[in-house]
Scaffold this motif. Structure first.
Motif, PDB file in Angstrom:
ATOM      1  N   MET A 224       0.845  -1.204   0.000  1.00  0.00           N
ATOM      2  CA  MET A 224       0.000   0.000   0.000  1.00  0.00           C
ATOM      3  C   MET A 224       0.885   1.262   0.000  1.00  0.00           C
ATOM      4  O   MET A 224       1.858   1.326   0.732  1.00  0.00           O
ATOM      5  CB  MET A 224      -0.889  -0.014   1.249  1.00  0.00           C
ATOM      6  CG  MET A 224      -2.021   0.978   1.156  1.00  0.00           C
ATOM      7  SD  MET A 224      -3.056   0.956   2.630  1.00  0.00           S
ATOM      8  CE  MET A 224      -1.972   1.657   3.853  1.00  0.00           C
ATOM      9  N   ASN A 225       0.533   2.230  -0.847  1.00  0.00           N
ATOM     10  CA  ASN A 225       1.322   3.455  -0.914  1.00  0.00           C
ATOM     11  C   ASN A 225       0.950   4.385   0.241  1.00  0.00           C
ATOM     12  O   ASN A 225      -0.184   4.837   0.340  1.00  0.00           O
ATOM     13  CB  ASN A 225       1.063   4.139  -2.263  1.00  0.00           C
ATOM     14  CG  ASN A 225       1.871   5.408  -2.418  1.00  0.00           C
ATOM     15  OD1 ASN A 225       2.708   5.726  -1.571  1.00  0.00           O
ATOM     16  ND2 ASN A 225       1.616   6.134  -3.479  1.00  0.00           N
ATOM     17  N   THR A 226       1.932   4.653   1.127  1.00  0.00           N
ATOM     18  CA  THR A 226       1.636   5.498   2.285  1.00  0.00           C
ATOM     19  C   THR A 226       2.221   6.902   2.123  1.00  0.00           C
ATOM     20  O   THR A 226       2.250   7.680   3.060  1.00  0.00           O
ATOM     21  CB  THR A 226       2.213   4.860   3.572  1.00  0.00           C
ATOM     22  OG1 THR A 226       3.598   4.585   3.329  1.00  0.00           O
ATOM     23  CG2 THR A 226       1.477   3.593   3.950  1.00  0.00           C
ATOM     24  N   ASN A 227       2.714   7.207   0.909  1.00  0.00           N
ATOM     25  CA  ASN A 227       3.295   8.533   0.690  1.00  0.00           C
ATOM     26  C   ASN A 227       2.213   9.606   0.718  1.00  0.00           C
ATOM     27  O   ASN A 227       1.096   9.366   0.283  1.00  0.00           O
ATOM     28  CB  ASN A 227       3.994   8.597  -0.675  1.00  0.00           C
ATOM     29  CG  ASN A 227       5.291   7.823  -0.685  1.00  0.00           C
ATOM     30  OD1 ASN A 227       5.948   7.719   0.341  1.00  0.00           O
ATOM     31  ND2 ASN A 227       5.646   7.265  -1.823  1.00  0.00           N
TER      32      ASN A 227
ATOM     33  N   ASN B  65       5.587  10.657  -7.805  1.00  0.00           N
ATOM     34  CA  ASN B  65       5.340   9.260  -8.158  1.00  0.00           C
ATOM     35  C   ASN B  65       6.388   8.794  -9.153  1.00  0.00           C
ATOM     36  O   ASN B  65       6.239   8.962 -10.369  1.00  0.00           O
ATOM     37  CB  ASN B  65       3.927   9.113  -8.732  1.00  0.00           C
ATOM     38  CG  ASN B  65       3.599   7.657  -9.027  1.00  0.00           C
ATOM     39  OD1 ASN B  65       4.457   6.777  -8.956  1.00  0.00           O
ATOM     40  ND2 ASN B  65       2.345   7.398  -9.356  1.00  0.00           N
ATOM     41  N   GLU B  66       7.469   8.218  -8.638  1.00  0.00           N
ATOM     42  CA  GLU B  66       8.566   7.834  -9.534  1.00  0.00           C
ATOM     43  C   GLU B  66       8.231   6.592 -10.361  1.00  0.00           C
ATOM     44  O   GLU B  66       8.887   6.324 -11.363  1.00  0.00           O
ATOM     45  CB  GLU B  66       9.868   7.627  -8.767  1.00  0.00           C
ATOM     46  CG  GLU B  66       9.874   6.490  -7.776  1.00  0.00           C
ATOM     47  CD  GLU B  66      11.224   6.306  -7.100  1.00  0.00           C
ATOM     48  OE1 GLU B  66      12.210   6.926  -7.507  1.00  0.00           O
ATOM     49  OE2 GLU B  66      11.271   5.532  -6.128  1.00  0.00           O
ATOM     50  N   ILE B  67       7.215   5.837  -9.955  1.00  0.00           N
ATOM     51  CA  ILE B  67       6.840   4.645 -10.732  1.00  0.00           C
ATOM     52  C   ILE B  67       6.187   5.086 -12.051  1.00  0.00           C
ATOM     53  O   ILE B  67       6.440   4.519 -13.104  1.00  0.00           O
ATOM     54  CB  ILE B  67       5.866   3.735  -9.936  1.00  0.00           C
ATOM     55  CG1 ILE B  67       6.441   3.396  -8.550  1.00  0.00           C
ATOM     56  CG2 ILE B  67       5.507   2.466 -10.727  1.00  0.00           C
ATOM     57  CD1 ILE B  67       7.627   2.465  -8.530  1.00  0.00           C
ATOM     58  N   GLN B  68       5.379   6.141 -11.972  1.00  0.00           N
ATOM     59  CA  GLN B  68       4.724   6.644 -13.193  1.00  0.00           C
ATOM     60  C   GLN B  68       5.442   7.884 -13.690  1.00  0.00           C
ATOM     61  O   GLN B  68       4.836   8.932 -13.848  1.00  0.00           O
ATOM     62  CB  GLN B  68       3.279   7.008 -12.892  1.00  0.00           C
ATOM     63  CG  GLN B  68       2.388   5.805 -12.802  1.00  0.00           C
ATOM     64  CD  GLN B  68       0.940   6.186 -12.619  1.00  0.00           C
ATOM     65  OE1 GLN B  68       0.629   7.281 -12.161  1.00  0.00           O
ATOM     66  NE2 GLN B  68       0.070   5.289 -12.955  1.00  0.00           N
TER      67      GLN B  68
ATOM     68  N   GLY C 159      12.132  -0.626  -7.118  1.00  0.00           N
ATOM     69  CA  GLY C 159      12.190   0.628  -6.359  1.00  0.00           C
ATOM     70  C   GLY C 159      12.976   1.639  -7.144  1.00  0.00           C
ATOM     71  O   GLY C 159      13.372   1.379  -8.290  1.00  0.00           O
TER      72      GLY C 159
ATOM     73  N   SER D 214      12.476   5.531  -3.384  1.00  0.00           N
ATOM     74  CA  SER D 214      11.764   4.494  -2.624  1.00  0.00           C
ATOM     75  C   SER D 214      12.603   3.284  -2.252  1.00  0.00           C
ATOM     76  O   SER D 214      12.247   2.559  -1.324  1.00  0.00           O
ATOM     77  CB  SER D 214      10.545   4.013  -3.423  1.00  0.00           C
ATOM     78  OG  SER D 214      10.953   3.580  -4.710  1.00  0.00           O
TER      79      SER D 214
END
Ligand SMILES: C[S@@+](CC[C@H](N)C(=O)[O-])C[C@H]1O[C@@H](n2cnc3c(N)ncnc32)[C@H](O)[C@@H]1O
Length: 235
Positions: A1-4, A10-13, A108, A112
């Motif tokens: 779960m993303n807790t940021n 958002n480095e994933i996107q 990551g 992250s």
């Protein structure tokens, strides 16, 4: 779960070329090998960072594993880190084919990845930091400093832009054309995407970011085109 918190990058996107797309990953090596000599570059990195069989190395933004796998042949352990699961899957397959069993593939990124093992002897990162805007580059670089042993080395290669803007239009056009001639129109389109949508910064900003993150810059090299290489030490 993303807790940021909602404001966290958002480095994933990330913006720019979509490296989470398996089709993009499949053609990546083929394209890059046309104008990059990974073996030669990695051999130089190993020599300049004085890496040997006792050393552990983190490759952040490892992509298809070009650096990570060459380094794994010379070092004790490599942590290949990337935000793209497609890139990691591809790199893992390459490592299996090469019979390399000393690489961990970690999902990551600069913002992250948690390095929960002993601090590393060295970190390498090639053509990845430009995916973050400058504020987040600084946050990411500070995190990298903390993952290194005192005296540990950091090799950074990325596209950075010269502070002197005179004639930048012609230089960007020439870069795009050079890549078109060496590869194809699709890759030339990626150059345009890079300039327009990604976050390559100025040379002087990059040097300040590295120093403010706590690195000592041992060498800053600006060659032909926009590629820049930094060899740094965590004091
Ligand atoms: C141009 S590729 C470079 C791959 C490899 N290092 C090389 O030199 O061939 C950029 C890589 O950075 C990854 N990336 C993008 N944003 C990232 C981030 N915030 N943290 C770590 N890796 C990231 C992408 O998924 C992609 O694999």
């Amino acid at each position: 779960m993303n807790t940021n918190p909602a404001w966290f990058y958002n480095e994933i996107q990330h913006s720019g070329v979509d490296y989470s797309d398996p089709a993009q990953v499949a053609v990546y090596d083929q394209r890059h090998e046309k104008f990059r000599d990974y073996e030669k570059t990695t051999a130089a990195v190993i020599q300049r960072l004085a890496l040997g069989p006792e050393h552990t190395v983190i490759d952040i933004g490892a992509g298809t594993g070009a650096f990570a796998l060459h380094i794994a042949r010379r070092c004790k352990w490599v942590y290949a880190v990337d935000v793209s699961q497609a890139m990691l899957a591809y790199a893992r397959q390459k490592a299996e084919r090469a019979g390399l069993h000393n690489v961990s593939f970690c999902h990551g990124g600069f913002l992250s990845y948690e390095h929960t093992c002993e601090p590393a002897d060295a970190i390498v990162s090639a053509a990845a930091l430009h995916h973050l805007p400058d504020f987040w580059k600084q946050v990411g670089l500070r995190r990298l400093t903390a993952m290194l042993k005192p005296g540990g080395k950091f090799y950074l290669f990325d596209i950075v832009f010269p502070g002197d803007l005179d004639g930048y239009e012609a230089r960007f056009d020439a870069w795009e054309q050079d890549i078109r001639e060496k590869t194809n129109v699709e890759f030339a389109a990626e150059v345009a995407t890079h300039i327009r949508d990604e976050y390559s910064t100025f040379d002087w900003v990059m040097e300040a970011l590295l120093e403010r993150a706590g690195f000592q810059i041992d060498a800053a090299e600006y060659g032909e085109g926009f590629g820049a290489t930094y060899i740094c030490t965590r004091p």
